[in-house]
Motif scaffolding. Structure first.
Motif, mmCIF file in Angstrom:
data_model
loop_
_atom_site.group_PDB
_atom_site.id
_atom_site.type_symbol
_atom_site.label_atom_id
_atom_site.label_comp_id
_atom_site.label_asym_id
_atom_site.label_seq_id
_atom_site.Cartn_x
_atom_site.Cartn_y
_atom_site.Cartn_z
ATOM 1 N N ALA A 108 1.009 -1.164 0.069
ATOM 2 C CA ALA A 108 -0.033 0.114 -0.042
ATOM 3 C C ALA A 108 0.860 1.305 -0.058
ATOM 4 O O ALA A 108 0.512 2.478 -0.633
ATOM 5 C CB ALA A 108 -0.940 0.169 1.181
ATOM 6 N N SER B 298 -1.269 -9.335 -7.021
ATOM 7 C CA SER B 298 -0.909 -8.559 -5.963
ATOM 8 C C SER B 298 -1.195 -8.933 -4.461
ATOM 9 O O SER B 298 -0.621 -9.059 -3.559
ATOM 10 C CB SER B 298 -0.777 -7.241 -6.239
ATOM 11 O OG SER B 298 -2.263 -6.600 -6.120
ATOM 12 N N ASP C 183 0.311 4.383 -12.465
ATOM 13 C CA ASP C 183 -1.168 3.957 -12.536
ATOM 14 C C ASP C 183 -1.527 2.603 -11.999
ATOM 15 O O ASP C 183 -2.405 1.956 -12.265
ATOM 16 C CB ASP C 183 -1.840 3.889 -13.802
ATOM 17 C CG ASP C 183 -0.900 2.996 -14.878
ATOM 18 O OD1 ASP C 183 0.007 2.631 -14.504
ATOM 19 O OD2 ASP C 183 -1.462 3.101 -16.138
ATOM 20 N N LYS C 184 -0.487 2.235 -11.053
ATOM 21 C CA LYS C 184 -0.714 0.899 -10.468
ATOM 22 C C LYS C 184 -1.749 0.901 -9.621
ATOM 23 O O LYS C 184 -2.086 1.875 -8.761
ATOM 24 C CB LYS C 184 0.488 0.332 -9.836
ATOM 25 C CG LYS C 184 1.588 0.098 -10.836
ATOM 26 C CD LYS C 184 2.943 -0.893 -10.557
ATOM 27 C CE LYS C 184 3.733 -1.087 -11.276
ATOM 28 N NZ LYS C 184 4.605 -2.129 -11.035
ATOM 29 N N THR C 185 -2.525 -0.358 -9.392
ATOM 30 C CA THR C 185 -3.596 -0.624 -8.292
ATOM 31 C C THR C 185 -3.496 -1.869 -7.684
ATOM 32 O O THR C 185 -2.706 -2.768 -8.232
ATOM 33 C CB THR C 185 -5.109 -0.233 -9.010
ATOM 34 O OG1 THR C 185 -5.229 -1.358 -10.111
ATOM 35 C CG2 THR C 185 -5.231 1.126 -9.798
ATOM 36 N N TRP C 186 -4.507 -2.170 -6.686
ATOM 37 C CA TRP C 186 -4.391 -3.566 -6.372
ATOM 38 C C TRP C 186 -5.089 -4.464 -7.431
ATOM 39 O O TRP C 186 -6.322 -3.935 -7.907
ATOM 40 C CB TRP C 186 -5.386 -3.645 -5.333
ATOM 41 C CG TRP C 186 -4.934 -2.778 -4.040
ATOM 42 C CD1 TRP C 186 -5.210 -1.363 -3.458
ATOM 43 C CD2 TRP C 186 -3.974 -3.471 -2.890
ATOM 44 N NE1 TRP C 186 -4.363 -1.143 -2.327
ATOM 45 C CE2 TRP C 186 -3.544 -2.150 -1.851
ATOM 46 C CE3 TRP C 186 -3.685 -4.552 -2.606
ATOM 47 C CZ2 TRP C 186 -2.749 -2.395 -1.031
ATOM 48 C CZ3 TRP C 186 -2.730 -4.859 -1.660
ATOM 49 C CH2 TRP C 186 -2.228 -3.730 -0.667
ATOM 50 N N ARG C 187 -4.400 -5.603 -7.529
ATOM 51 C CA ARG C 187 -5.059 -6.578 -8.316
ATOM 52 C C ARG C 187 -4.900 -7.916 -7.583
ATOM 53 O O ARG C 187 -4.421 -8.104 -6.658
ATOM 54 C CB ARG C 187 -3.922 -6.498 -9.710
ATOM 55 C CG ARG C 187 -4.041 -5.115 -10.487
ATOM 56 C CD ARG C 187 -3.327 -5.391 -11.821
ATOM 57 N NE ARG C 187 -2.839 -4.188 -12.350
ATOM 58 C CZ ARG C 187 -3.509 -3.359 -13.248
ATOM 59 N NH1 ARG C 187 -4.799 -3.528 -13.392
ATOM 60 N NH2 ARG C 187 -3.188 -2.273 -13.727
ATOM 61 N N LEU D 146 2.211 1.506 -3.628
ATOM 62 C CA LEU D 146 1.122 2.065 -4.415
ATOM 63 C C LEU D 146 0.762 3.813 -4.184
ATOM 64 O O LEU D 146 0.654 4.396 -5.117
ATOM 65 C CB LEU D 146 -0.104 1.406 -4.173
ATOM 66 C CG LEU D 146 -0.297 0.158 -4.784
ATOM 67 C CD1 LEU D 146 -1.401 -0.481 -4.153
ATOM 68 C CD2 LEU D 146 0.106 0.073 -6.451
ATOM 69 N N TYR D 147 0.913 4.227 -3.083
ATOM 70 C CA TYR D 147 0.780 5.565 -2.946
ATOM 71 C C TYR D 147 1.995 6.298 -3.225
ATOM 72 O O TYR D 147 1.497 7.344 -3.755
ATOM 73 C CB TYR D 147 0.858 5.707 -1.003
ATOM 74 C CG TYR D 147 0.793 7.123 -0.651
ATOM 75 C CD1 TYR D 147 -0.467 7.864 -0.717
ATOM 76 C CD2 TYR D 147 1.793 7.709 -0.052
ATOM 77 C CE1 TYR D 147 -0.322 9.203 -0.285
ATOM 78 C CE2 TYR D 147 2.158 8.854 0.088
ATOM 79 C CZ TYR D 147 0.944 9.740 0.048
ATOM 80 O OH TYR D 147 0.927 11.021 0.476
ATOM 81 N N LYS E 129 1.643 6.204 -7.009
ATOM 82 C CA LYS E 129 0.603 7.255 -7.497
ATOM 83 C C LYS E 129 0.718 8.765 -7.402
ATOM 84 O O LYS E 129 0.519 9.492 -8.545
ATOM 85 C CB LYS E 129 -0.737 7.224 -6.453
ATOM 86 C CG LYS E 129 -1.871 7.750 -6.856
ATOM 87 C CD LYS E 129 -2.994 7.121 -8.021
ATOM 88 C CE LYS E 129 -3.498 5.897 -7.667
ATOM 89 N NZ LYS E 129 -4.103 5.539 -8.895
#
Length: 93
Positions: free
Chosen positions: A20, A39, A32-36, A23-24, A27
């Motif tokens: 997390a 992951s 543009d990565k997100t939870w998938r 990702l923060y 961003k």
């Protein structure tokens, strides 16, 4: 209670927290990565591995002594406090 939290919950959620934070900052840098699904699966497996490792370490450093000594905690007997004792292995028999 604290030992239960430290050795069970924290190793399990640590990979999620680390990802997390990644990702923060990704961003903030324009990523543009997100939870998938992948992951989350990798974080879960890593957390379970860390939790199992912490349980193995906890089991190896706590519990009965390996050299056979016995600890008897302090107790009340006939209204008097009897001090704790450590009985060496050779005196046990």
């Amino acid at each position: 209670m604290i030992r239960g939290i430290l050795f069970h919950v924290i190793p399990l959620i640590l990979p999620f927290v680390v990802y997390a934070v990644y990702l923060y900052f990704n961003k903030r840098a324009g990523g543009d990565k997100t939870w998938r699904g992948k992951s989350i699966a990798v974080s879960t497996v890593t957390g379970l591995f860390l939790m199992a490792l912490s349980l193995v370490i906890l089991g190896s450093v706590s519990g009965d002594s390996r050299d056979g000594t016995v600890y008897i905690p302090p107790k009340f007997e006939d209204g008097k406090l009897i001090d704790s004792q450590v009985i060496p292995a050779k005196d046990k028999n």
